[in-house]
Design a protein around this motif. Sequence first.
Motif, PDB file in Angstrom:
ATOM      1  N   PHE A 262     -33.500  52.170  92.907  1.00  0.00           N
ATOM      2  CA  PHE A 262     -33.980  53.196  93.838  1.00  0.00           C
ATOM      3  C   PHE A 262     -35.384  52.858  94.346  1.00  0.00           C
ATOM      4  O   PHE A 262     -35.680  52.992  95.538  1.00  0.00           O
ATOM      5  N   ASP A 263     -36.242  52.389  93.418  1.00  0.00           N
ATOM      6  CA  ASP A 263     -37.601  52.026  93.806  1.00  0.00           C
ATOM      7  C   ASP A 263     -37.610  50.873  94.787  1.00  0.00           C
ATOM      8  O   ASP A 263     -38.412  50.848  95.740  1.00  0.00           O
ATOM      9  N   ASP A 264     -36.731  49.884  94.577  1.00  0.00           N
ATOM     10  CA  ASP A 264     -36.660  48.742  95.491  1.00  0.00           C
ATOM     11  C   ASP A 264     -36.265  49.186  96.894  1.00  0.00           C
ATOM     12  O   ASP A 264     -36.796  48.693  97.902  1.00  0.00           O
ATOM     13  N   LYS A 265     -35.349  50.140  96.963  1.00  0.00           N
ATOM     14  CA  LYS A 265     -34.926  50.645  98.266  1.00  0.00           C
ATOM     15  C   LYS A 265     -36.078  51.391  98.956  1.00  0.00           C
ATOM     16  O   LYS A 265     -36.270  51.277 100.171  1.00  0.00           O
ATOM     17  N   LEU A 266     -36.801  52.158  98.187  1.00  0.00           N
ATOM     18  CA  LEU A 266     -37.950  52.874  98.745  1.00  0.00           C
ATOM     19  C   LEU A 266     -39.009  51.913  99.253  1.00  0.00           C
ATOM     20  O   LEU A 266     -39.576  52.108 100.338  1.00  0.00           O
ATOM     21  N   LEU A 267     -39.288  50.886  98.454  1.00  0.00           N
ATOM     22  CA  LEU A 267     -40.291  49.908  98.864  1.00  0.00           C
ATOM     23  C   LEU A 267     -39.871  49.201 100.140  1.00  0.00           C
ATOM     24  O   LEU A 267     -40.718  48.907 101.009  1.00  0.00           O
ATOM     25  N   ALA A 268     -38.576  48.970 100.286  1.00  0.00           N
ATOM     26  CA  ALA A 268     -38.075  48.282 101.494  1.00  0.00           C
ATOM     27  C   ALA A 268     -38.345  49.149 102.741  1.00  0.00           C
ATOM     28  O   ALA A 268     -38.629  48.629 103.833  1.00  0.00           O
ATOM     29  N   THR A 269     -38.254  50.459 102.595  1.00  0.00           N
ATOM     30  CA  THR A 269     -38.476  51.334 103.747  1.00  0.00           C
ATOM     31  C   THR A 269     -39.954  51.441 104.116  1.00  0.00           C
ATOM     32  O   THR A 269     -40.291  51.877 105.220  1.00  0.00           O
ATOM     33  N   LEU A 270     -40.828  51.058 103.178  1.00  0.00           N
ATOM     34  CA  LEU A 270     -42.262  51.157 103.438  1.00  0.00           C
ATOM     35  C   LEU A 270     -42.850  49.900 104.056  1.00  0.00           C
ATOM     36  O   LEU A 270     -44.024  49.860 104.378  1.00  0.00           O
ATOM     37  N   GLN A 271     -42.031  48.869 104.215  1.00  0.00           N
ATOM     38  CA  GLN A 271     -42.512  47.619 104.790  1.00  0.00           C
ATOM     39  C   GLN A 271     -42.605  47.699 106.312  1.00  0.00           C
ATOM     40  O   GLN A 271     -41.915  48.426 106.953  1.00  0.00           O
TER      41      GLN A 271
END
Length: 271
Positions: A262-271
């Motif tokens: 879940f964290d990886d997906k969130l980080l991807a949206t913040l790029q």
Amino acid sequence: MPNNDFRWQPGKKVHLSSIDPNDTNAHHERDDIEPNMARLRERLEALQNMLYAEKKRSVLFVIQGMDCSGKDGVVKHALGSLHPQGFQATSFRTPTEEEASHDFLWRAHKATPAKGMIGAFIRSYYEDVLITRVHRSIDDSETKQRFKHIKHFEKLLESSGVKIVKIFLHISQDFQLAKLRNRLKDPTKRWKFDKNDLVERESWDEYQAAYEDLIKHCSSESAPWHIVPANHRWYRDWAVLQIAVAALESMELTYPESDKEFDDKLLATLQ
């Protein structure tokens, strides 16, 4: 004497007159412990952060002692570095009309800390087996019943995730007298003086005996009493800070585990 961590062995008879309230455990002055105080405060702040983040358990400090023993001072100086968002101090005075209309544990129960929080009781439900007993508003039979209720109450809190840390601040009668005189002489402290303090002082021996009794009968392995020599304020604060850190460390607190996917997906949206 108490153990090195100030814990009194549950069920063991205590003679307060045999414990030196001037004891500083070979430390001679404040400078001896200042570096350690700084480290302990930093550690306590970190542990509080983990407790608040975990939100599964809470901690309750029960602080008792004779008048002038420094109960408020402990909260200010030993626990003063705690973040106020996760800490609440509750002072128990003479019960209000509403409080007196309930059982003696009612006002204490509703003030216990919620999950993630640290609470401190300045005086506590133990006043109801101290001042009531000394002034004979309850007899020995009622005292024993209240001891049982207190032990059941503390077990209930523990089973609900509350870590109870009980601290008795031990001072001498001469020390108390000096503090009372100082309150009368110092205009900035005169407001603290209460003529009832003199009335209670006359019952010093009765209060010592009542404390000895409750320390023996209202203690357990999970919630023992800690007896802190408190004639020296700097040593008192250092001792309480040690007790506080040790109590929270014993809980083996951890930060909540993260969901990596879940964290990886969130980080991807913040790029």
